[in-house]
Motif scaffolding. Sequence first.
Motif, PDB file in Angstrom:
ATOM      1  N   THR A   1       0.965  -1.156   0.056  1.00  0.00           N
ATOM      2  CA  THR A   1       0.078  -0.123   0.139  1.00  0.00           C
ATOM      3  C   THR A   1       0.963   1.200   0.323  1.00  0.00           C
ATOM      4  O   THR A   1       0.577   2.391  -0.834  1.00  0.00           O
ATOM      5  CB  THR A   1      -0.975   0.097   1.201  1.00  0.00           C
ATOM      6  OG1 THR A   1      -1.752  -1.125   1.017  1.00  0.00           O
ATOM      7  CG2 THR A   1      -1.673   1.213   1.287  1.00  0.00           C
ATOM      8  N   ARG A   2       1.749   1.380   0.919  1.00  0.00           N
ATOM      9  CA  ARG A   2       2.666   2.374   0.985  1.00  0.00           C
ATOM     10  C   ARG A   2       3.575   2.500  -0.530  1.00  0.00           C
ATOM     11  O   ARG A   2       3.809   3.680  -1.018  1.00  0.00           O
ATOM     12  CB  ARG A   2       3.752   2.450   1.920  1.00  0.00           C
ATOM     13  CG  ARG A   2       3.240   2.299   3.236  1.00  0.00           C
ATOM     14  CD  ARG A   2       3.021   3.587   4.162  1.00  0.00           C
ATOM     15  NE  ARG A   2       2.645   3.333   5.450  1.00  0.00           N
ATOM     16  CZ  ARG A   2       1.259   3.353   5.829  1.00  0.00           C
ATOM     17  NH1 ARG A   2       0.585   2.990   5.007  1.00  0.00           N
ATOM     18  NH2 ARG A   2       1.193   3.133   7.076  1.00  0.00           N
ATOM     19  N   MET A   3       3.840   1.597  -1.081  1.00  0.00           N
ATOM     20  CA  MET A   3       4.767   1.591  -2.436  1.00  0.00           C
ATOM     21  C   MET A   3       3.848   2.382  -3.505  1.00  0.00           C
ATOM     22  O   MET A   3       4.157   3.045  -4.229  1.00  0.00           O
ATOM     23  CB  MET A   3       5.340   0.269  -2.868  1.00  0.00           C
ATOM     24  CG  MET A   3       6.367  -0.040  -1.812  1.00  0.00           C
ATOM     25  SD  MET A   3       7.338  -1.419  -2.453  1.00  0.00           S
ATOM     26  CE  MET A   3       6.495  -2.611  -1.555  1.00  0.00           C
ATOM     27  N   ALA A   4       2.465   1.779  -3.377  1.00  0.00           N
ATOM     28  CA  ALA A   4       1.608   2.314  -4.438  1.00  0.00           C
ATOM     29  C   ALA A   4       1.298   3.842  -4.377  1.00  0.00           C
ATOM     30  O   ALA A   4       1.288   4.612  -5.003  1.00  0.00           O
ATOM     31  CB  ALA A   4       0.080   1.475  -4.401  1.00  0.00           C
ATOM     32  N   GLN A   5       1.257   4.327  -2.820  1.00  0.00           N
ATOM     33  CA  GLN A   5       1.197   5.656  -2.328  1.00  0.00           C
ATOM     34  C   GLN A   5       2.360   6.338  -2.938  1.00  0.00           C
ATOM     35  O   GLN A   5       2.336   7.454  -3.684  1.00  0.00           O
ATOM     36  CB  GLN A   5       0.937   5.917  -0.871  1.00  0.00           C
ATOM     37  CG  GLN A   5      -0.423   5.197  -0.515  1.00  0.00           C
ATOM     38  CD  GLN A   5      -0.398   5.376   0.888  1.00  0.00           C
ATOM     39  OE1 GLN A   5       0.546   5.288   1.600  1.00  0.00           O
ATOM     40  NE2 GLN A   5      -1.720   5.348   1.353  1.00  0.00           N
ATOM     41  N   ILE A   6       3.547   6.051  -3.028  1.00  0.00           N
ATOM     42  CA  ILE A   6       4.836   6.446  -3.361  1.00  0.00           C
ATOM     43  C   ILE A   6       4.532   6.786  -4.766  1.00  0.00           C
ATOM     44  O   ILE A   6       4.979   7.828  -5.435  1.00  0.00           O
ATOM     45  CB  ILE A   6       6.116   5.771  -2.862  1.00  0.00           C
ATOM     46  CG1 ILE A   6       6.161   5.955  -1.140  1.00  0.00           C
ATOM     47  CG2 ILE A   6       7.311   6.160  -3.684  1.00  0.00           C
ATOM     48  CD1 ILE A   6       7.205   4.880  -0.846  1.00  0.00           C
ATOM     49  N   ASN A   7       4.183   5.780  -5.671  1.00  0.00           N
ATOM     50  CA  ASN A   7       4.212   5.636  -6.983  1.00  0.00           C
ATOM     51  C   ASN A   7       3.351   6.913  -7.572  1.00  0.00           C
ATOM     52  O   ASN A   7       3.422   7.600  -8.393  1.00  0.00           O
ATOM     53  CB  ASN A   7       3.881   4.355  -7.558  1.00  0.00           C
ATOM     54  CG  ASN A   7       4.961   3.482  -7.961  1.00  0.00           C
ATOM     55  OD1 ASN A   7       6.222   3.893  -7.852  1.00  0.00           O
ATOM     56  ND2 ASN A   7       4.958   2.274  -7.856  1.00  0.00           N
ATOM     57  N   ALA A   8       2.037   6.750  -6.710  1.00  0.00           N
ATOM     58  CA  ALA A   8       1.102   7.848  -7.306  1.00  0.00           C
ATOM     59  C   ALA A   8       1.544   9.204  -6.958  1.00  0.00           C
ATOM     60  O   ALA A   8       1.402   9.986  -7.609  1.00  0.00           O
ATOM     61  CB  ALA A   8      -0.123   7.604  -6.209  1.00  0.00           C
ATOM     62  N   LEU A   9       2.330   9.455  -5.859  1.00  0.00           N
ATOM     63  CA  LEU A   9       2.776  10.816  -5.308  1.00  0.00           C
ATOM     64  C   LEU A   9       4.013  11.098  -6.568  1.00  0.00           C
ATOM     65  O   LEU A   9       4.003  12.291  -6.977  1.00  0.00           O
ATOM     66  CB  LEU A   9       3.352  10.890  -4.069  1.00  0.00           C
ATOM     67  CG  LEU A   9       2.546  10.905  -3.005  1.00  0.00           C
ATOM     68  CD1 LEU A   9       3.153  10.644  -1.784  1.00  0.00           C
ATOM     69  CD2 LEU A   9       1.661  12.428  -3.110  1.00  0.00           C
ATOM     70  N   ALA A  10       4.909  10.115  -7.098  1.00  0.00           N
ATOM     71  CA  ALA A  10       5.774  10.569  -7.810  1.00  0.00           C
ATOM     72  C   ALA A  10       5.095  10.887  -9.288  1.00  0.00           C
ATOM     73  O   ALA A  10       5.788  11.585  -9.817  1.00  0.00           O
ATOM     74  CB  ALA A  10       6.826   9.199  -8.140  1.00  0.00           C
ATOM     75  N   ASP A  11       4.131  10.109  -9.714  1.00  0.00           N
ATOM     76  CA  ASP A  11       3.450  10.325 -10.716  1.00  0.00           C
ATOM     77  C   ASP A  11       2.730  11.689 -10.856  1.00  0.00           C
ATOM     78  O   ASP A  11       2.930  12.472 -11.601  1.00  0.00           O
ATOM     79  CB  ASP A  11       2.381   9.410 -11.381  1.00  0.00           C
ATOM     80  CG  ASP A  11       2.903   7.964 -11.694  1.00  0.00           C
ATOM     81  OD1 ASP A  11       4.004   8.138 -12.139  1.00  0.00           O
ATOM     82  OD2 ASP A  11       2.240   7.168 -11.606  1.00  0.00           O
ATOM     83  N   GLU A  12       2.359  12.331  -9.502  1.00  0.00           N
ATOM     84  CA  GLU A  12       1.607  13.360  -9.477  1.00  0.00           C
ATOM     85  C   GLU A  12       2.605  14.460  -9.356  1.00  0.00           C
ATOM     86  O   GLU A  12       2.300  15.649  -9.967  1.00  0.00           O
ATOM     87  CB  GLU A  12       0.992  13.528  -8.074  1.00  0.00           C
ATOM     88  CG  GLU A  12       0.177  14.950  -7.701  1.00  0.00           C
ATOM     89  CD  GLU A  12      -0.585  14.635  -6.332  1.00  0.00           C
ATOM     90  OE1 GLU A  12      -0.592  15.838  -5.644  1.00  0.00           O
ATOM     91  OE2 GLU A  12      -1.111  13.751  -6.032  1.00  0.00           O
ATOM     92  N   GLY A  13       3.886  14.451  -8.892  1.00  0.00           N
ATOM     93  CA  GLY A  13       4.850  15.343  -8.746  1.00  0.00           C
ATOM     94  C   GLY A  13       5.259  15.762 -10.207  1.00  0.00           C
ATOM     95  O   GLY A  13       5.764  16.778 -10.339  1.00  0.00           O
ATOM     96  N   LYS A  14       5.327  14.668 -11.161  1.00  0.00           N
ATOM     97  CA  LYS A  14       5.873  15.181 -12.301  1.00  0.00           C
ATOM     98  C   LYS A  14       4.890  16.276 -13.027  1.00  0.00           C
ATOM     99  O   LYS A  14       5.527  16.924 -13.973  1.00  0.00           O
ATOM    100  CB  LYS A  14       5.767  13.879 -13.399  1.00  0.00           C
ATOM    101  CG  LYS A  14       7.025  12.683 -12.932  1.00  0.00           C
ATOM    102  CD  LYS A  14       6.485  11.510 -13.836  1.00  0.00           C
ATOM    103  CE  LYS A  14       7.437  10.248 -13.406  1.00  0.00           C
ATOM    104  NZ  LYS A  14       7.426   9.146 -14.172  1.00  0.00           N
ATOM    105  N   LYS A  15       3.741  16.261 -12.687  1.00  0.00           N
ATOM    106  CA  LYS A  15       2.888  17.071 -13.238  1.00  0.00           C
ATOM    107  C   LYS A  15       2.726  18.341 -12.481  1.00  0.00           C
ATOM    108  O   LYS A  15       2.168  19.401 -13.090  1.00  0.00           O
ATOM    109  CB  LYS A  15       1.423  16.484 -13.253  1.00  0.00           C
ATOM    110  CG  LYS A  15       1.357  15.274 -13.937  1.00  0.00           C
ATOM    111  CD  LYS A  15      -0.043  14.641 -13.686  1.00  0.00           C
ATOM    112  CE  LYS A  15      -0.038  13.177 -14.181  1.00  0.00           C
ATOM    113  NZ  LYS A  15      -1.359  12.478 -13.835  1.00  0.00           N
ATOM    114  N   LEU A  16       3.465  18.521 -11.613  1.00  0.00           N
ATOM    115  CA  LEU A  16       3.355  19.831 -10.691  1.00  0.00           C
ATOM    116  C   LEU A  16       4.569  20.862 -10.934  1.00  0.00           C
ATOM    117  O   LEU A  16       5.511  20.328 -11.565  1.00  0.00           O
ATOM    118  CB  LEU A  16       3.464  19.554  -9.240  1.00  0.00           C
ATOM    119  CG  LEU A  16       2.118  18.771  -8.811  1.00  0.00           C
ATOM    120  CD1 LEU A  16       2.357  18.398  -7.176  1.00  0.00           C
ATOM    121  CD2 LEU A  16       1.019  19.518  -8.950  1.00  0.00           C
TER     122      LEU A  16
END
Length: 117
Positions: free
Chosen positions: A79-94
């Motif tokens: 679960t934590r790793m999925a959250q990290i991946n989602a944050l990394a993807d989100e960070g690319k767009k910001l």
Amino acid sequence: MEKIVEQGLLYDFYGELLTEHQRNVYEDAVYNDMSLGEIAEQYGISRQGVHDLIRRCNKLLAGYEEKLQLVQKFMEAKTRMAQINALADEGKKLPEDACRECLDRIKELTAELMENL
């Protein structure tokens, strides 16, 4: 957790703690989807004996999980790793300044993962 998935995870983590005979019978029942009669015939034991052995294996595997909680820790880490991946993807767009918040949250999640290992 669906019972079959749970049985599979418990066996993956703790199956090596069972005897070879227990592993063989359990794998035939759970993974090879053999009937109690087929397993009983293959190993020269009664259907009731097969049923009892599978039940004992389930109880043993659940007992190991209760004490060691490896499956629970694995699921939490996933679960934590999925959250990290989602944050990394989100960070690319910001924009860069907003990305810092994502990086801070990634650091927090990584620290939580490391603490639970």
